[in-house]
Design a protein around this motif. Structure first.
Motif, PDB file in Angstrom:
ATOM      1  N   THR A  20      44.218  63.525   7.167  1.00 25.11           N
ATOM      2  CA  THR A  20      44.559  64.709   7.948  1.00 25.11           C
ATOM      3  C   THR A  20      43.590  64.766   9.127  1.00 25.11           C
ATOM      4  N   LEU A  21      43.992  65.472  10.180  1.00 24.99           N
ATOM      5  CA  LEU A  21      43.116  65.553  11.357  1.00 24.99           C
ATOM      6  C   LEU A  21      43.221  66.933  11.988  1.00 24.99           C
ATOM      7  N   ASP A  22      42.072  67.587  12.112  1.00 32.11           N
ATOM      8  CA  ASP A  22      41.985  68.852  12.835  1.00 32.11           C
ATOM      9  C   ASP A  22      41.750  68.518  14.307  1.00 32.11           C
ATOM     10  N   TRP A  23      42.802  68.615  15.111  1.00 33.00           N
ATOM     11  CA  TRP A  23      42.734  68.208  16.516  1.00 33.00           C
ATOM     12  C   TRP A  23      41.704  69.016  17.301  1.00 33.00           C
ATOM     13  N   LYS A  24      41.483  70.281  16.914  1.00 27.65           N
ATOM     14  CA  LYS A  24      40.538  71.130  17.640  1.00 27.65           C
ATOM     15  C   LYS A  24      39.090  70.707  17.384  1.00 27.65           C
ATOM     16  N   LYS A  25      38.810  70.201  16.194  1.00 23.79           N
ATOM     17  CA  LYS A  25      37.448  69.807  15.844  1.00 23.79           C
ATOM     18  C   LYS A  25      37.105  68.393  16.317  1.00 23.79           C
ATOM     19  N   CYS A  26      38.112  67.552  16.477  1.00 26.14           N
ATOM     20  CA  CYS A  26      37.867  66.150  16.830  1.00 26.14           C
ATOM     21  C   CYS A  26      37.257  66.053  18.232  1.00 26.14           C
ATOM     22  N   ILE A  27      36.122  65.342  18.355  1.00 17.83           N
ATOM     23  CA  ILE A  27      35.443  65.201  19.648  1.00 17.83           C
ATOM     24  C   ILE A  27      35.618  63.793  20.228  1.00 17.83           C
ATOM     25  N   GLY A  28      36.402  62.940  19.568  1.00 17.63           N
ATOM     26  CA  GLY A  28      36.684  61.612  20.098  1.00 17.63           C
ATOM     27  C   GLY A  28      35.478  60.696  20.146  1.00 17.63           C
ATOM     28  N   CYS A  29      34.558  60.806  19.201  1.00 19.83           N
ATOM     29  CA  CYS A  29      33.324  60.018  19.225  1.00 19.83           C
ATOM     30  C   CYS A  29      33.534  58.575  18.777  1.00 19.83           C
ATOM     31  N   ASN A  30      34.616  58.310  18.076  1.00 19.64           N
ATOM     32  CA  ASN A  30      34.971  56.971  17.582  1.00 19.64           C
ATOM     33  C   ASN A  30      34.043  56.463  16.485  1.00 19.64           C
ATOM     34  N   MET A  31      33.293  57.334  15.843  1.00 19.23           N
ATOM     35  CA  MET A  31      32.472  56.899  14.711  1.00 19.23           C
ATOM     36  C   MET A  31      33.356  56.422  13.564  1.00 19.23           C
ATOM     37  N   CYS A  32      34.534  57.032  13.425  1.00 19.45           N
ATOM     38  CA  CYS A  32      35.474  56.609  12.382  1.00 19.45           C
ATOM     39  C   CYS A  32      35.962  55.191  12.648  1.00 19.45           C
ATOM     40  N   GLY A  33      36.253  54.897  13.919  1.00 19.08           N
ATOM     41  CA  GLY A  33      36.717  53.567  14.278  1.00 19.08           C
ATOM     42  C   GLY A  33      35.643  52.506  14.115  1.00 19.08           C
ATOM     43  N   GLN A  34      34.382  52.878  14.372  1.00 18.15           N
ATOM     44  CA  GLN A  34      33.285  51.922  14.268  1.00 18.15           C
ATOM     45  C   GLN A  34      32.982  51.542  12.824  1.00 18.15           C
ATOM     46  N   ILE A  35      33.122  52.498  11.910  1.00 13.88           N
ATOM     47  CA  ILE A  35      32.760  52.224  10.519  1.00 13.88           C
ATOM     48  C   ILE A  35      33.905  51.626   9.717  1.00 13.88           C
ATOM     49  N   CYS A  36      35.127  51.709  10.228  1.00 18.43           N
ATOM     50  CA  CYS A  36      36.299  51.238   9.483  1.00 18.43           C
ATOM     51  C   CYS A  36      36.203  49.733   9.224  1.00 18.43           C
ATOM     52  N   TYR A  50      48.293  52.257   8.529  1.00 17.56           N
ATOM     53  CA  TYR A  50      48.302  52.105   7.069  1.00 17.56           C
ATOM     54  C   TYR A  50      48.712  50.708   6.623  1.00 17.56           C
ATOM     55  N   GLY A  51      49.077  49.856   7.557  1.00 17.51           N
ATOM     56  CA  GLY A  51      49.280  48.462   7.219  1.00 17.51           C
ATOM     57  C   GLY A  51      47.959  47.735   7.018  1.00 17.51           C
ATOM     58  N   ARG A  52      46.874  48.338   7.515  1.00 20.32           N
ATOM     59  CA  ARG A  52      45.533  47.743   7.400  1.00 20.32           C
ATOM     60  C   ARG A  52      44.586  48.592   6.562  1.00 20.32           C
ATOM     61  N   CYS A  53      44.792  49.906   6.540  1.00 17.26           N
ATOM     62  CA  CYS A  53      43.867  50.836   5.876  1.00 17.26           C
ATOM     63  C   CYS A  53      43.687  50.504   4.396  1.00 17.26           C
ATOM     64  N   THR A  54      42.439  50.546   3.923  1.00 12.08           N
ATOM     65  CA  THR A  54      42.126  50.297   2.511  1.00 12.08           C
ATOM     66  C   THR A  54      41.845  51.592   1.750  1.00 12.08           C
ATOM     67  N   PHE A  55      41.944  52.729   2.436  1.00  8.64           N
ATOM     68  CA  PHE A  55      41.726  54.049   1.833  1.00  8.64           C
ATOM     69  C   PHE A  55      40.311  54.184   1.245  1.00  8.64           C
ATOM     70  N   CYS A  56      39.351  53.542   1.900  1.00 12.01           N
ATOM     71  CA  CYS A  56      37.960  53.687   1.470  1.00 12.01           C
ATOM     72  C   CYS A  56      37.395  55.044   1.858  1.00 12.01           C
ATOM     73  N   GLN A  57      37.985  55.656   2.906  1.00 12.69           N
ATOM     74  CA  GLN A  57      37.579  56.972   3.407  1.00 12.69           C
ATOM     75  C   GLN A  57      36.158  56.982   3.967  1.00 12.69           C
ATOM     76  N   PHE A  58      35.641  55.833   4.379  1.00 12.23           N
ATOM     77  CA  PHE A  58      34.363  55.822   5.094  1.00 12.23           C
ATOM     78  C   PHE A  58      34.479  56.649   6.374  1.00 12.23           C
ATOM     79  N   CYS A  59      35.645  56.592   7.010  1.00 14.84           N
ATOM     80  CA  CYS A  59      35.864  57.321   8.257  1.00 14.84           C
ATOM     81  C   CYS A  59      35.722  58.824   8.061  1.00 14.84           C
ATOM     82  N   VAL A  60      36.177  59.306   6.904  1.00 13.38           N
ATOM     83  CA  VAL A  60      36.071  60.734   6.596  1.00 13.38           C
ATOM     84  C   VAL A  60      34.608  61.112   6.350  1.00 13.38           C
ATOM     85  N   ASP A  61      33.899  60.261   5.622  1.00 11.24           N
ATOM     86  CA  ASP A  61      32.500  60.538   5.298  1.00 11.24           C
ATOM     87  C   ASP A  61      31.620  60.593   6.542  1.00 11.24           C
TER      88      ASP A  61
END
Length: 208
Positions: free
Chosen positions: A55-71, A93-104
């Motif tokens: 899920t993604l809260d568009w108002k809170k997202c600051i576009g820092c790309n930390m999720c993309g870097q850790i994936c 989701y063809g690549r995602c492993t559902f590790c949820q590092f991006c969420v953490d």
């Protein structure tokens, strides 16, 4: 250095003798209930905090790309959307492993997840768009899950207009969600320069 010796079991003790009765032992499973479930017609209620879809809260997202870097699977692509000041993550989701590092690692808590886990298609080309999406708001996702209680993906169909770059989500509750993709990456997309013809038309409209 002391030499180490190994003891090897003789072949007659390791080699199994052929049996003509063992294949028939599988017949007993014909009368037992299957362990698997018939997806998507059946479902199993997941454990609390099961790592399902994002899920993604568009108002809170600051576009820092930390999720993309850790994936570890490189399943996240930052996407510029019309009307948004920062890019938002798009999940493949063809690549995602559902590790949820991006969420953490998300510093603002904008990226989250829900227990919903079921996404099935007939693998037609237009259906594969479901596997690559910008997550919707958590409140809307939870609302759909509470309504259907079957842990299926909240979007029935995704349409992408290649000319206008407009994306349309057809949600399971009958509503639609639309947005326009301007580009990808961390840097803002470069606006196309107007042609001479467009400039002349703009001048005529402004009365110059």
């Amino acid at each position: 250095m002391e030499e180490v010796t190994f003891r090897i079991a003789p072949e007659e003790k390791v080699k199994k003798k052929p049996s003509f009765l063992k294949p028939w032992f599988g017949l007993k499973y014909l009368f037992k209930k299957p362990v698997t479930i018939k997806i998507p017609y059946e479902f199993i209620e997941p454990a609390p905090r099961y790592r399902g879809f994002h899920t993604l809260d568009w108002k809170k997202c600051i576009g820092c790309n930390m999720c993309g870097q850790i994936c570890p699977a490189r399943a996240i692509e930052m996407t510029w959307i019309e009307g948004e000041k920062r890019p938002h993550p798009k999940i493949d989701y063809g690549r995602c492993t559902f590790c949820q590092f991006c969420v953490d690692v998300c510093p603002t808590g904008a990226l989250g997840f829900i227990e919903t886990y079921m996404l099935t298609t007939t693998w037609r080309e237009e259906e594969l768009l479901l596997y690559d999406w910008v997550p919707i708001e958590p409140e809307k996702f939870k609302e759909i899950q509470e309504k259907f209680k079957d842990y299926k993906f909240p979007v029935e169909k995704i349409e992408f207009n290649k000319e206008t770059k407009e994306v349309t989500y057809y949600l399971r509750d009958g509503t639609t969600f639309k947005f326009k993709i301007l580009g990808y990456g961390l840097k803002p997309p470069v606006k196309p320069q107007p042609t001479t013809k467009q400039q002349e038309e703009e001048k005529k409209e402004s009365g110059q």
